[in-house]
Design a protein around this motif. Structure first.
Motif, PDB file in Angstrom:
ATOM      1  N   ASP A  51       0.866  -1.297  -0.137  1.00 41.42           N
ATOM      2  CA  ASP A  51       0.149   0.063  -0.036  1.00 41.42           C
ATOM      3  C   ASP A  51       0.753   1.201  -0.103  1.00 41.42           C
ATOM      4  OD1 ASP A  51      -2.721  -0.514  -0.312  1.00 41.42           O
ATOM      5  OD2 ASP A  51      -3.062  -0.735   1.735  1.00 41.42           O
TER       6      ASP A  51
ATOM      7  N   PRO B  67       1.676   5.002  -1.111  1.00 37.46           N
ATOM      8  CA  PRO B  67       0.810   6.051  -1.821  1.00 37.46           C
ATOM      9  C   PRO B  67       1.235   6.630  -3.127  1.00 37.46           C
ATOM     10  CG  PRO B  67       2.089   6.654   0.221  1.00 37.46           C
ATOM     11  CD  PRO B  67       2.423   5.336  -0.156  1.00 37.46           C
TER      12      PRO B  67
ATOM     13  N   ARG C   4      -1.163   4.803  -5.986  1.00 38.55           N
ATOM     14  CA  ARG C   4      -2.550   5.098  -5.954  1.00 38.55           C
ATOM     15  C   ARG C   4      -2.778   5.611  -7.252  1.00 38.55           C
ATOM     16  NH1 ARG C   4      -3.497   7.800   0.032  1.00 38.55           N
ATOM     17  NH2 ARG C   4      -3.250   5.951   1.258  1.00 38.55           N
ATOM     18  N   ASP C   5      -4.091   5.268  -7.920  1.00 39.79           N
ATOM     19  CA  ASP C   5      -4.610   5.676  -8.953  1.00 39.79           C
ATOM     20  C   ASP C   5      -4.936   7.076  -8.948  1.00 39.79           C
ATOM     21  OD1 ASP C   5      -5.605   5.898 -11.615  1.00 39.79           O
ATOM     22  OD2 ASP C   5      -7.178   4.140 -11.135  1.00 39.79           O
TER      23      ASP C   5
ATOM     24  N   GLU D  69      -7.901  10.535  -6.721  1.00 37.53           N
ATOM     25  CA  GLU D  69      -7.337  11.546  -5.682  1.00 37.53           C
ATOM     26  C   GLU D  69      -8.377  12.361  -5.256  1.00 37.53           C
ATOM     27  OE1 GLU D  69      -3.939  14.943  -5.872  1.00 37.53           O
ATOM     28  OE2 GLU D  69      -3.972  13.498  -7.700  1.00 37.53           O
TER      29      GLU D  69
ATOM     30  N   ASP E 239     -10.361  10.360  -2.819  1.00 36.63           N
ATOM     31  CA  ASP E 239      -9.572   9.897  -1.547  1.00 36.63           C
ATOM     32  C   ASP E 239      -9.473  11.245  -0.719  1.00 36.63           C
ATOM     33  OD1 ASP E 239      -9.132   7.139  -2.507  1.00 36.63           O
ATOM     34  OD2 ASP E 239      -7.077   7.863  -3.249  1.00 36.63           O
TER      35      ASP E 239
END
Length: 69
Positions: free
Chosen positions: A44, A46, A49-50, A54, A57
């Motif tokens: 996981d 950062p 991340r997709d 954003e 999230d």
């Protein structure tokens, strides 16, 4: 219950293994190397991340902050 003959079982297992290997080679057209599949990384980080999510999230983290007393 039958008494199992280990040599017979071993020969049967080798025969089945060879048949399976031949079937896989015929199906995929390349020699079977005995590997089951590639391993996936479930870290996981950062940075992975997709970027499309954003905003969602950020909204989620802000809502979590507001829910705290």
């Amino acid at each position: 219950m039958k008494k199992l003959d280990l040599k017979k079982l071993q020969r049967l297992a080798e025969k089945n293994r060879e048949a399976s290997r031949a079937q896989q080679e015929a199906e995929y057209g390349k020699p079977a190397d005995g590997k089951r599949g590639k391993k996936r990384d479930f870290s996981d980080e950062p940075s992975k991340r997709d970027p499309r999510y954003e905003g969602a999230d950020r909204l989620f983290t802000e809502m979590k902050k507001k829910d705290r007393p």
